[in-house]
Design a protein around this motif. Structure first.
Motif, PDB file in Angstrom:
ATOM      1  N   ALA A   1     -30.132  24.550 -38.294  1.00  0.00           N
ATOM      2  CA  ALA A   1     -30.602  23.804 -39.463  1.00  0.00           C
ATOM      3  C   ALA A   1     -29.821  24.221 -40.711  1.00  0.00           C
ATOM      4  CB  ALA A   1     -32.095  24.034 -39.667  1.00  0.00           C
ATOM      5  N   GLN A   2     -29.579  25.512 -40.858  1.00  0.00           N
ATOM      6  CA  GLN A   2     -28.839  25.998 -42.019  1.00  0.00           C
ATOM      7  C   GLN A   2     -27.395  25.524 -41.989  1.00  0.00           C
ATOM      8  OE1 GLN A   2     -29.220  30.197 -42.724  1.00  0.00           O
ATOM      9  NE2 GLN A   2     -28.193  30.091 -44.696  1.00  0.00           N
ATOM     10  N   GLU A   3     -26.794  25.499 -40.805  1.00  0.00           N
ATOM     11  CA  GLU A   3     -25.420  24.997 -40.687  1.00  0.00           C
ATOM     12  C   GLU A   3     -25.353  23.522 -41.059  1.00  0.00           C
ATOM     13  OE1 GLU A   3     -21.766  24.627 -37.465  1.00  0.00           O
ATOM     14  OE2 GLU A   3     -23.672  25.454 -36.805  1.00  0.00           O
ATOM     15  N   THR A   4     -26.326  22.744 -40.611  1.00  0.00           N
ATOM     16  CA  THR A   4     -26.373  21.318 -40.949  1.00  0.00           C
ATOM     17  C   THR A   4     -26.539  21.124 -42.451  1.00  0.00           C
ATOM     18  OG1 THR A   4     -27.284  20.794 -38.779  1.00  0.00           O
ATOM     19  CG2 THR A   4     -27.613  19.162 -40.514  1.00  0.00           C
ATOM     20  N   LYS A   5     -27.410  21.936 -43.056  1.00  0.00           N
ATOM     21  CA  LYS A   5     -27.601  21.870 -44.510  1.00  0.00           C
ATOM     22  C   LYS A   5     -26.284  22.158 -45.219  1.00  0.00           C
ATOM     23  CE  LYS A   5     -29.958  24.224 -48.306  1.00  0.00           C
ATOM     24  NZ  LYS A   5     -30.835  25.336 -48.686  1.00  0.00           N
ATOM     25  N   GLY A   6     -25.552  23.144 -44.736  1.00  0.00           N
ATOM     26  CA  GLY A   6     -24.264  23.488 -45.333  1.00  0.00           C
ATOM     27  C   GLY A   6     -23.264  22.353 -45.233  1.00  0.00           C
ATOM     28  N   LYS A   7     -23.224  21.707 -44.088  1.00  0.00           N
ATOM     29  CA  LYS A   7     -22.303  20.579 -43.917  1.00  0.00           C
ATOM     30  C   LYS A   7     -22.648  19.449 -44.876  1.00  0.00           C
ATOM     31  CE  LYS A   7     -21.012  21.562 -39.179  1.00  0.00           C
ATOM     32  NZ  LYS A   7     -20.982  21.134 -37.792  1.00  0.00           N
ATOM     33  N   ALA A   8     -23.939  19.225 -45.094  1.00  0.00           N
ATOM     34  CA  ALA A   8     -24.369  18.185 -46.034  1.00  0.00           C
ATOM     35  C   ALA A   8     -23.968  18.552 -47.464  1.00  0.00           C
ATOM     36  CB  ALA A   8     -25.873  17.980 -45.943  1.00  0.00           C
ATOM     37  N   GLN A   9     -24.089  19.825 -47.813  1.00  0.00           N
ATOM     38  CA  GLN A   9     -23.696  20.264 -49.152  1.00  0.00           C
ATOM     39  C   GLN A   9     -22.195  20.084 -49.372  1.00  0.00           C
ATOM     40  OE1 GLN A   9     -25.450  24.224 -48.825  1.00  0.00           O
ATOM     41  NE2 GLN A   9     -26.640  23.810 -50.673  1.00  0.00           N
ATOM     42  N   VAL A  10     -21.398  20.421 -48.377  1.00  0.00           N
ATOM     43  CA  VAL A  10     -19.954  20.249 -48.493  1.00  0.00           C
ATOM     44  C   VAL A  10     -19.627  18.764 -48.662  1.00  0.00           C
ATOM     45  CG1 VAL A  10     -17.747  20.447 -47.273  1.00  0.00           C
ATOM     46  CG2 VAL A  10     -19.363  22.357 -47.243  1.00  0.00           C
ATOM     47  N   ALA A  11     -20.282  17.918 -47.891  1.00  0.00           N
ATOM     48  CA  ALA A  11     -20.054  16.476 -47.995  1.00  0.00           C
ATOM     49  C   ALA A  11     -20.443  15.962 -49.377  1.00  0.00           C
ATOM     50  CB  ALA A  11     -20.837  15.743 -46.908  1.00  0.00           C
ATOM     51  N   THR A  12     -21.545  16.460 -49.914  1.00  0.00           N
ATOM     52  CA  THR A  12     -21.982  16.063 -51.254  1.00  0.00           C
ATOM     53  C   THR A  12     -20.922  16.451 -52.284  1.00  0.00           C
ATOM     54  OG1 THR A  12     -24.313  16.289 -50.671  1.00  0.00           O
ATOM     55  CG2 THR A  12     -23.778  16.373 -53.009  1.00  0.00           C
ATOM     56  N   GLY A  13     -20.388  17.653 -52.159  1.00  0.00           N
ATOM     57  CA  GLY A  13     -19.338  18.090 -53.078  1.00  0.00           C
ATOM     58  C   GLY A  13     -18.103  17.209 -53.006  1.00  0.00           C
ATOM     59  N   LYS A  14     -17.736  16.807 -51.805  1.00  0.00           N
ATOM     60  CA  LYS A  14     -16.565  15.941 -51.636  1.00  0.00           C
ATOM     61  C   LYS A  14     -16.803  14.564 -52.251  1.00  0.00           C
ATOM     62  CE  LYS A  14     -14.664  18.239 -47.577  1.00  0.00           C
ATOM     63  NZ  LYS A  14     -14.335  18.134 -46.155  1.00  0.00           N
ATOM     64  N   VAL A  15     -18.021  14.049 -52.081  1.00  0.00           N
ATOM     65  CA  VAL A  15     -18.367  12.747 -52.675  1.00  0.00           C
ATOM     66  C   VAL A  15     -18.304  12.831 -54.195  1.00  0.00           C
ATOM     67  CG1 VAL A  15     -20.247  11.090 -53.015  1.00  0.00           C
ATOM     68  CG2 VAL A  15     -19.710  11.903 -50.722  1.00  0.00           C
ATOM     69  N   LYS A  16     -18.828  13.925 -54.742  1.00  0.00           N
ATOM     70  CA  LYS A  16     -18.780  14.103 -56.195  1.00  0.00           C
ATOM     71  C   LYS A  16     -17.336  14.134 -56.687  1.00  0.00           C
ATOM     72  CE  LYS A  16     -23.145  16.558 -56.930  1.00  0.00           C
ATOM     73  NZ  LYS A  16     -23.746  17.849 -57.354  1.00  0.00           N
ATOM     74  N   ASP A  17     -16.458  14.794 -55.936  1.00  0.00           N
ATOM     75  CA  ASP A  17     -15.042  14.822 -56.308  1.00  0.00           C
ATOM     76  C   ASP A  17     -14.450  13.422 -56.326  1.00  0.00           C
ATOM     77  OD1 ASP A  17     -14.790  17.557 -56.700  1.00  0.00           O
ATOM     78  OD2 ASP A  17     -14.008  17.953 -54.690  1.00  0.00           O
ATOM     79  N   LYS A  18     -14.762  12.655 -55.293  1.00  0.00           N
ATOM     80  CA  LYS A  18     -14.212  11.294 -55.208  1.00  0.00           C
ATOM     81  C   LYS A  18     -14.743  10.419 -56.339  1.00  0.00           C
ATOM     82  CE  LYS A  18     -13.313  11.322 -50.316  1.00  0.00           C
ATOM     83  NZ  LYS A  18     -12.089  10.737 -49.846  1.00  0.00           N
ATOM     84  N   LEU A  19     -16.036  10.541 -56.644  1.00  0.00           N
ATOM     85  CA  LEU A  19     -16.608   9.751 -57.736  1.00  0.00           C
ATOM     86  C   LEU A  19     -15.992  10.135 -59.072  1.00  0.00           C
ATOM     87  CD1 LEU A  19     -20.381   9.644 -56.766  1.00  0.00           C
ATOM     88  CD2 LEU A  19     -18.765   7.763 -56.722  1.00  0.00           C
ATOM     89  N   LYS A  20     -15.817  11.425 -59.284  1.00  0.00           N
ATOM     90  CA  LYS A  20     -15.205  11.882 -60.528  1.00  0.00           C
ATOM     91  C   LYS A  20     -13.780  11.358 -60.629  1.00  0.00           C
ATOM     92  CE  LYS A  20     -14.204  16.005 -63.289  1.00  0.00           C
ATOM     93  NZ  LYS A  20     -13.090  15.381 -63.932  1.00  0.00           N
ATOM     94  N   GLY A  21     -13.056  11.396 -59.520  1.00  0.00           N
ATOM     95  CA  GLY A  21     -11.691  10.876 -59.520  1.00  0.00           C
ATOM     96  C   GLY A  21     -11.638   9.392 -59.826  1.00  0.00           C
TER      97      GLY A  21
ATOM     98  N   MET B   1     -25.661  20.491 -59.814  1.00  0.00           N
ATOM     99  CA  MET B   1     -24.573  21.357 -59.414  1.00  0.00           C
ATOM    100  C   MET B   1     -23.265  20.585 -59.441  1.00  0.00           C
ATOM    101  SD  MET B   1     -25.552  23.854 -56.260  1.00  0.00           S
ATOM    102  CE  MET B   1     -27.055  23.225 -55.546  1.00  0.00           C
ATOM    103  N   GLY B   2     -22.209  21.305 -59.683  1.00  0.00           N
ATOM    104  CA  GLY B   2     -20.889  20.708 -59.660  1.00  0.00           C
ATOM    105  C   GLY B   2     -20.368  20.600 -58.242  1.00  0.00           C
ATOM    106  N   SER B   3     -19.309  19.871 -58.090  1.00  0.00           N
ATOM    107  CA  SER B   3     -18.766  19.657 -56.751  1.00  0.00           C
ATOM    108  C   SER B   3     -18.269  20.958 -56.121  1.00  0.00           C
ATOM    109  CB  SER B   3     -17.644  18.625 -56.796  1.00  0.00           C
ATOM    110  OG  SER B   3     -16.553  19.104 -57.567  1.00  0.00           O
ATOM    111  N   THR B   4     -17.662  21.812 -56.924  1.00  0.00           N
ATOM    112  CA  THR B   4     -17.166  23.083 -56.380  1.00  0.00           C
ATOM    113  C   THR B   4     -18.322  23.963 -55.942  1.00  0.00           C
ATOM    114  OG1 THR B   4     -15.219  22.948 -57.804  1.00  0.00           O
ATOM    115  CG2 THR B   4     -15.761  25.113 -56.902  1.00  0.00           C
TER     116      THR B   4
END
Length: 63
Positions: free
Chosen positions: A38-58, A1-4
């Motif tokens: 549990a679902q909220e925690t999963k969502g927070k992890a997904q958002v964090a993953t997307g942000k990390v992907k953005d930083k790595l791409k940058g 999946m992409g960061s967005t």
């Protein structure tokens, strides 16, 4: 999946998790509250993953 996609899916899971927790609290259903947490925690992890992907791409784009 992409960061967005990760960030959108994450926010969706966070919102759904919060809603489940509220419904679980209103109906006195501890299982639903736990599922929502549990679902909220999963969502927070997904958002964090997307942000990390953005930083790595940058970082890669700057090379």
């Amino acid at each position: 999946m992409g960061s967005t996609t990760d960030k959108i899916s994450g926010k969706t899971n966070e919102i759904a998790g919060k809603a489940k927790q509220a419904i679980g609290k209103a109906t006195n259903d501890p299982a639903l509250r736990g599922e929502g947490a549990a679902q909220e925690t999963k969502g927070k992890a997904q958002v964090a993953t997307g942000k990390v992907k953005d930083k790595l791409k940058g970082a890669v784009d700057r090379l």
